[in-house]
Design an enzyme around this catalytic site. Structure first.
Site, mmCIF file in Angstrom:
data_model
loop_
_atom_site.group_PDB
_atom_site.id
_atom_site.type_symbol
_atom_site.label_atom_id
_atom_site.label_comp_id
_atom_site.label_asym_id
_atom_site.label_seq_id
_atom_site.Cartn_x
_atom_site.Cartn_y
_atom_site.Cartn_z
ATOM 1 N N ASP A 190 -9.623 -8.098 6.960
ATOM 2 C CA ASP A 190 -8.708 -7.075 6.431
ATOM 3 C C ASP A 190 -9.403 -6.330 5.281
ATOM 4 O O ASP A 190 -9.515 -5.099 5.325
ATOM 5 C CB ASP A 190 -7.373 -7.687 5.998
ATOM 6 N N ILE B 147 0.837 -1.215 0.000
ATOM 7 C CA ILE B 147 0.000 0.000 0.000
ATOM 8 C C ILE B 147 0.871 1.264 0.000
ATOM 9 O O ILE B 147 0.499 2.274 -0.596
ATOM 10 C CB ILE B 147 -1.016 0.001 1.164
ATOM 11 N N LYS C 36 -5.414 1.507 7.736
ATOM 12 C CA LYS C 36 -6.450 0.679 8.353
ATOM 13 C C LYS C 36 -5.960 -0.763 8.413
ATOM 14 O O LYS C 36 -5.157 -1.147 7.560
ATOM 15 C CB LYS C 36 -7.781 0.774 7.593
ATOM 16 N N SER D 135 12.378 1.143 6.175
ATOM 17 C CA SER D 135 11.995 -0.151 5.630
ATOM 18 C C SER D 135 12.829 -1.223 6.311
ATOM 19 O O SER D 135 14.062 -1.180 6.250
ATOM 20 C CB SER D 135 12.248 -0.165 4.112
HETATM 21 P P1 NAP Z 1 2.532 -5.569 2.973
HETATM 22 O O1 NAP Z 1 2.683 -5.491 1.495
HETATM 23 O O2 NAP Z 1 2.775 -6.865 3.648
HETATM 24 O O3 NAP Z 1 3.430 -4.421 3.573
HETATM 25 C C1 NAP Z 1 3.626 -4.221 4.943
HETATM 26 C C2 NAP Z 1 5.055 -3.741 5.128
HETATM 27 O O4 NAP Z 1 5.247 -3.387 6.492
HETATM 28 C C3 NAP Z 1 6.090 -4.834 4.860
HETATM 29 O O5 NAP Z 1 6.351 -4.950 3.488
HETATM 30 C C4 NAP Z 1 7.273 -4.308 5.617
HETATM 31 O O6 NAP Z 1 7.871 -3.293 4.829
HETATM 32 C C5 NAP Z 1 6.627 -3.618 6.808
HETATM 33 N N1 NAP Z 1 6.674 -4.488 7.979
HETATM 34 C C6 NAP Z 1 6.355 -5.786 8.060
HETATM 35 N N2 NAP Z 1 6.544 -6.248 9.300
HETATM 36 C C7 NAP Z 1 6.960 -5.213 10.022
HETATM 37 C C8 NAP Z 1 7.325 -5.058 11.373
HETATM 38 N N3 NAP Z 1 7.282 -6.083 12.227
HETATM 39 N N4 NAP Z 1 7.723 -3.856 11.801
HETATM 40 C C9 NAP Z 1 7.780 -2.816 10.939
HETATM 41 N N5 NAP Z 1 7.440 -2.911 9.628
HETATM 42 C C10 NAP Z 1 7.036 -4.104 9.183
HETATM 43 O O7 NAP Z 1 1.062 -5.121 3.393
HETATM 44 P P2 NAP Z 1 0.145 -3.998 2.733
HETATM 45 O O8 NAP Z 1 -0.792 -4.652 1.775
HETATM 46 O O9 NAP Z 1 0.957 -2.871 2.268
HETATM 47 O O10 NAP Z 1 -0.732 -3.611 3.986
HETATM 48 C C11 NAP Z 1 -0.227 -2.814 5.039
HETATM 49 C C12 NAP Z 1 -1.409 -2.184 5.735
HETATM 50 O O11 NAP Z 1 -2.113 -1.385 4.792
HETATM 51 C C13 NAP Z 1 -2.416 -3.226 6.259
HETATM 52 O O12 NAP Z 1 -2.934 -2.821 7.482
HETATM 53 C C14 NAP Z 1 -3.505 -3.239 5.187
HETATM 54 O O13 NAP Z 1 -4.779 -3.562 5.702
HETATM 55 C C15 NAP Z 1 -3.473 -1.781 4.733
HETATM 56 N N6 NAP Z 1 -3.975 -1.610 3.368
HETATM 57 C C16 NAP Z 1 -3.551 -2.405 2.343
HETATM 58 C C17 NAP Z 1 -4.098 -2.232 1.069
HETATM 59 C C18 NAP Z 1 -3.661 -3.050 -0.112
HETATM 60 O O14 NAP Z 1 -4.269 -2.915 -1.178
HETATM 61 N N7 NAP Z 1 -2.628 -3.859 -0.025
HETATM 62 C C19 NAP Z 1 -5.065 -1.265 0.856
HETATM 63 C C20 NAP Z 1 -5.415 -0.437 1.899
HETATM 64 C C21 NAP Z 1 -4.871 -0.616 3.160
HETATM 65 P P3 NAP Z 1 9.428 -2.957 4.964
HETATM 66 O O15 NAP Z 1 10.155 -4.221 4.705
HETATM 67 O O16 NAP Z 1 9.626 -1.911 3.934
HETATM 68 O O17 NAP Z 1 9.608 -2.491 6.378
#
Ligand code: NAP
Length: 311
Positions: free
Chosen positions: A169, A14, A91, A36
């Site tokens: 989610d 995101i 969120k 990151s």
């Molecule tokens: P994601 O691709 O898994 O990204 C989350 C990122 O957070 C990881 O790539 C990592 O990035 C970082 N991270 C992971 N574990 C961590 C930790 N223990 N401490 C600190 N940073 C950590 O997930 P995402 O889809 O972007 O979703 C993230 C949030 O956004 C969720 O709550 C989701 O509900 C919300 N969201 C997602 C979407 C969507 O379309 N994907 C849409 C709206 C909202 P680094 O390696 O760079 O640290």
């Protein structure tokens, strides 16, 4: 108006799909730093850190957007507020209601802004649906949120862990629309949750709702096993016979079979416009209504074990 110097914590899907490009296109924000855990950097950011605590030490950073999984958001947000930064929460805003309440109180104490973002609410169709339903009694609500988890969440292990919310989610996006458009609050009446044998979060959920007034037939069906066409629809019927249908995740609205709004989503542009306004006046915005419904669904949910799920 002052430009808000911002940092992004967590450069996952995101952050890359929405936060980075939307910040770049908004002249009220300047991306100063990113952190990151995997050591990713971004060309627009002057500073890059692997540990978010280093980012929080930068005196020039006014605010941070926390784009991590929800399980770690409270700790990071807490440290950010204590470091004098305002905070935008992706969120769901935390892992538990108590964590979110702690952030609301801490923001007030530190004089900083905390902002719970519910991206699905930032659609013109949602605003129009709210206006159309205002003052009417509701006879029927049907939320159908069915998507293919393998397509939308490949390799995201955190969503299957406790505190990752599983099918809620995406489901919480639907609930954030429901809490926005319904003319009176809804409560979880029944909840049944399907947990794969090898996972700690549900793959499907069926909810029914009640309201203080009326005996409406109010339901939500969330399922992550949908292949083929994906469905993100909300249908509402009033006692007076108005039929309203939001489709495509809340970006299109039909009323009585006529298309009223059909727009390309620009949800994150709206989120950052709102964040700019909140930062400028120094007010927090903490909306926990969608989050409470999910907490209640877990609290009173009947649990059924279903087939193990492999990515
Ligand atoms: P994601 O691709 O898994 O990204 C989350 C990122 O957070 C990881 O790539 C990592 O990035 C970082 N991270 C992971 N574990 C961590 C930790 N223990 N401490 C600190 N940073 C950590 O997930 P995402 O889809 O972007 O979703 C993230 C949030 O956004 C969720 O709550 C989701 O509900 C919300 N969201 C997602 C979407 C969507 O379309 N994907 C849409 C709206 C909202 P680094 O390696 O760079 O640290």
């Amino acid at each position: 108006m002052a430009v808000h110097r911002i940092g992004i914590i967590g450069l996952g899907k995101i952050a890359q799909d929405q936060h980075l490009p939307v910040i770049k296109s908004n002249p009220d924000f300047e991306l100063l730093a990113v952190s990151s855990t995997r050591g990713l950097s971004h060309e627009d950011a002057k500073y890059t850190f692997q540990d978010y605590r280093e980012l929080l030490k930068l005196p020039d950073v006014d605010a941070v957007s926390i784009c991590t999984p929800p399980q770690v958001r409270h700790q990071i947000a807490r440290e950010a507020l204590l470091a004098g930064k305002s905070v935008l929460l992706e969120k769901p805003p935390a892992a538990t209601l108590s964590e979110l309440e702690d952030l609301r109180v801490l923001a007030a104490k530190t004089g900083k802004v905390v902002f719970t973002t519910w991206h699905a609410q930032y659609n013109k169709a949602v605003d129009e649906a709210k206006k159309a339903l205002a003052g009417w009694s509701i006879k029927r609500l049907l939320v159908t949120w069915k998507e293919d988890v393998r397509h939308w969440h490949p390799g995201q292990q955190w969503i299957w862990e406790a505190g990752g919310f599983g099918v809620f989610d995406p489901g919480i996006n639907a609930l954030s629309i429901v809490t926005r458009i319904m003319p009176e609050p809804v409560f979880i009446k029944t909840s049944s949750l399907e947990f794969p044998a090898n996972r700690d979060a549900p793959i499907a959920a069926n909810l029914t709702f009640s309201m203080s007034h009326g005996q409406g037939d109010l339901q939500a069906v969330f399922d992550w096993r949908q292949t083929g066409p994906q469905t993100w629809d909300i249908e509402v019927e009033t006692e007076a016979g108005m039929q309203l249908k939001l489709t495509h995740g809340g970006s299109c609205l039909e009323i009585n079979g006529r298309v009223v709004v059909q727009e390309e989503p620009a949800e994150y542009q709206g989120i950052y416009r709102r964040f700019d306004a909140l930062l400028t006046i120094g007010h927090s915005e903490v909306d926990d209504a969608p989050f409470r419904l999910v907490a209640d669904a877990f609290m009173i949910g009947k649990r059924e074990q279903v087939d193990a799920f492999e990515d």
